[in-house]
Design an enzyme around this catalytic site. Sequence first.
Site, PDB file in Angstrom:
ATOM      1  N   ASP A  62     -10.319  -9.200   8.063  1.00 40.31           N
ATOM      2  CA  ASP A  62     -11.754  -9.107   7.764  1.00 40.31           C
ATOM      3  C   ASP A  62     -12.414 -10.494   7.775  1.00 40.31           C
ATOM      4  O   ASP A  62     -13.550 -10.640   8.229  1.00 40.31           O
ATOM      5  CB  ASP A  62     -11.986  -8.429   6.401  1.00 40.31           C
ATOM      6  CG  ASP A  62     -12.125  -6.919   6.548  1.00 40.31           C
ATOM      7  OD1 ASP A  62     -11.719  -6.399   7.610  1.00 40.31           O
ATOM      8  OD2 ASP A  62     -12.631  -6.263   5.625  1.00 40.31           O
TER       9      ASP A  62
ATOM     10  N   ASP B 216      -4.936  -7.154   5.842  1.00 44.77           N
ATOM     11  CA  ASP B 216      -6.183  -6.475   5.509  1.00 44.77           C
ATOM     12  C   ASP B 216      -7.268  -7.524   5.240  1.00 44.77           C
ATOM     13  O   ASP B 216      -8.392  -7.449   5.761  1.00 44.77           O
ATOM     14  CB  ASP B 216      -5.927  -5.629   4.244  1.00 44.77           C
ATOM     15  CG  ASP B 216      -7.008  -4.595   3.998  1.00 44.77           C
ATOM     16  OD1 ASP B 216      -7.963  -4.555   4.782  1.00 44.77           O
ATOM     17  OD2 ASP B 216      -6.894  -3.847   3.013  1.00 44.77           O
TER      18      ASP B 216
ATOM     19  N   ASP C  95      -2.792 -18.023   1.661  1.00 39.78           N
ATOM     20  CA  ASP C  95      -4.032 -18.592   1.108  1.00 39.78           C
ATOM     21  C   ASP C  95      -4.540 -19.722   2.006  1.00 39.78           C
ATOM     22  O   ASP C  95      -5.738 -19.809   2.309  1.00 39.78           O
ATOM     23  CB  ASP C  95      -3.840 -19.059  -0.346  1.00 39.78           C
ATOM     24  CG  ASP C  95      -2.583 -19.882  -0.558  1.00 39.78           C
ATOM     25  OD1 ASP C  95      -1.721 -19.917   0.346  1.00 39.78           O
ATOM     26  OD2 ASP C  95      -2.450 -20.510  -1.629  1.00 39.78           O
TER      27      ASP C  95
ATOM     28  N   TYR D  11       0.826  -1.212   0.000  1.00 37.76           N
ATOM     29  CA  TYR D  11       0.000   0.000   0.000  1.00 37.76           C
ATOM     30  C   TYR D  11       0.864   1.267   0.000  1.00 37.76           C
ATOM     31  O   TYR D  11       0.353   2.365  -0.223  1.00 37.76           O
ATOM     32  CB  TYR D  11      -0.954   0.030   1.208  1.00 37.76           C
ATOM     33  CG  TYR D  11      -2.001  -1.073   1.182  1.00 37.76           C
ATOM     34  CD1 TYR D  11      -2.359  -1.704  -0.009  1.00 37.76           C
ATOM     35  CD2 TYR D  11      -2.637  -1.483   2.338  1.00 37.76           C
ATOM     36  CE1 TYR D  11      -3.304  -2.709  -0.037  1.00 37.76           C
ATOM     37  CE2 TYR D  11      -3.597  -2.495   2.316  1.00 37.76           C
ATOM     38  CZ  TYR D  11      -3.914  -3.104   1.119  1.00 37.76           C
ATOM     39  OH  TYR D  11      -4.861  -4.102   1.094  1.00 37.76           O
TER      40      TYR D  11
ATOM     41  N   LYS E   2       3.493 -15.341   1.502  1.00 37.49           N
ATOM     42  CA  LYS E   2       3.453 -16.173   0.292  1.00 37.49           C
ATOM     43  C   LYS E   2       4.889 -16.372  -0.191  1.00 37.49           C
ATOM     44  O   LYS E   2       5.284 -15.878  -1.248  1.00 37.49           O
ATOM     45  CB  LYS E   2       2.598 -15.480  -0.779  1.00 37.49           C
ATOM     46  CG  LYS E   2       1.119 -15.491  -0.497  1.00 37.49           C
ATOM     47  CD  LYS E   2       0.449 -16.822  -0.786  1.00 37.49           C
ATOM     48  CE  LYS E   2       0.354 -17.082  -2.270  1.00 37.49           C
ATOM     49  NZ  LYS E   2      -0.211 -18.426  -2.537  1.00 37.49           N
TER      50      LYS E   2
END
Length: 366
Positions: free
Chosen positions: A253, A249, A225, A141, A192
């Site tokens: 959630d 992020d 994942d 970001y 990852k």
Amino acid sequence: MTNKILILPGDGIGPEVMQEVDKVIDWFNKNKDFKAETEYDLVGGASYDTNKTSISDSTMTLAKKADAILLGAVGGPKWDKVEYENRPEAGLLRLRKDLDLFANLRPATCFSALSGSSALKKEVIEDLDILIVRELTGGIYFGEPRGIEDLGNNNRRGINTQVYETWEIHRIAKVAFELARKRNNKVTSSEKRNVMESGLLWYEEVKRIHEDKYSDVQLEHMLADNCGMQLVRWPKQFDVIVTDNLFGDILSDVAAMLTGSLGMLPSASLGESEESIFKSALYEPVHGSAPDIAGKALANPIASILSFSMSLKYSFNRQEDSDLLEKAVSNVLNKGLRTKDISDGSKYISTNEMGESIIQELNNIS
Ligand code: NAD
């Protein structure tokens, strides 16, 4: 010692829920040896309307002096057309950036009274208590280069850069390991590394600081994942999850929704610590300004009240008071008292009544 708390109610339901938080702070001031001075100021659209900026320099000065900042929510359709740098969310971003709040903590705790309201089976989420520690000021970001390039022939290229340095990984991992020591002593680091060099660096550096300083804490590494899958399959396998800005992020959630309503979810954004007490810290509910219910006394104040409870733990070193407040919330829910968002829609109480019920319960159990 008097603690300085800056309250920034913001927009929409922000002022309504923060009014209930104010009552809770007042209760602790009157009934415990906790001394807090509260100061109020503007942020978001409310600040833009008065100051033409979503956070003023004078508010930033107060924020830097405060021991903890409690924020309601910012934004709403009224400010949709405000220029990008002055939009309500910019005030929140400036607070995070200028105070270097690099560690975002999102607990996913399931109150037993609400275990039937998750989309998952009761036995999967009952008594769930996990904590996601997300790196908040680095990664994709913020990485450069970024932008959209016009390549001609109606073809464009969008670019963002995922970048982390050793010191950034070490400081967020340190927060996760230290918090785990006070909980169930397990950290899951998620990245990852199979497809991203920045993920490989993350993996190696978390492993290194673990071996150097935190080998007493159980550490596991999990691809992001798989972590998403495991969170909905069997979330109780986790204690603390530490991850980067992008994966954090998303995973936070996912974890949040395990436990039901947005109106129940607190968060903390923390800067550097000394002996596990965070010197700059912003506490806020995960939800936004909910313009659809603002002014209707329908907002659930529990996310904001639990955010104050996090400040008792992380800024004021008052674990017992934090536990007491969480117990009061739990008891109120056990009595069947609900705001509309967590009710079946037939019978519910107002924002103010929920705040008063929690105060009443604090009186009963203290
Ligand atoms: P939202 O979180 O405000 O609302 C989503 C839904 O959840 C709405 O139906 C709302 O009524 C409900 N809800 C949220 N909080 C609730 C509570 N405490 N009690 C009961 N119901 C609650 O998200 P949105 O509608 O996508 O965004 C509205 C505005 O808030 C936008 O301007 C957005 O940019 C802003 N926003 C701000 C923050 C923040 O301040 N940190 C976070 C998210 C969104």
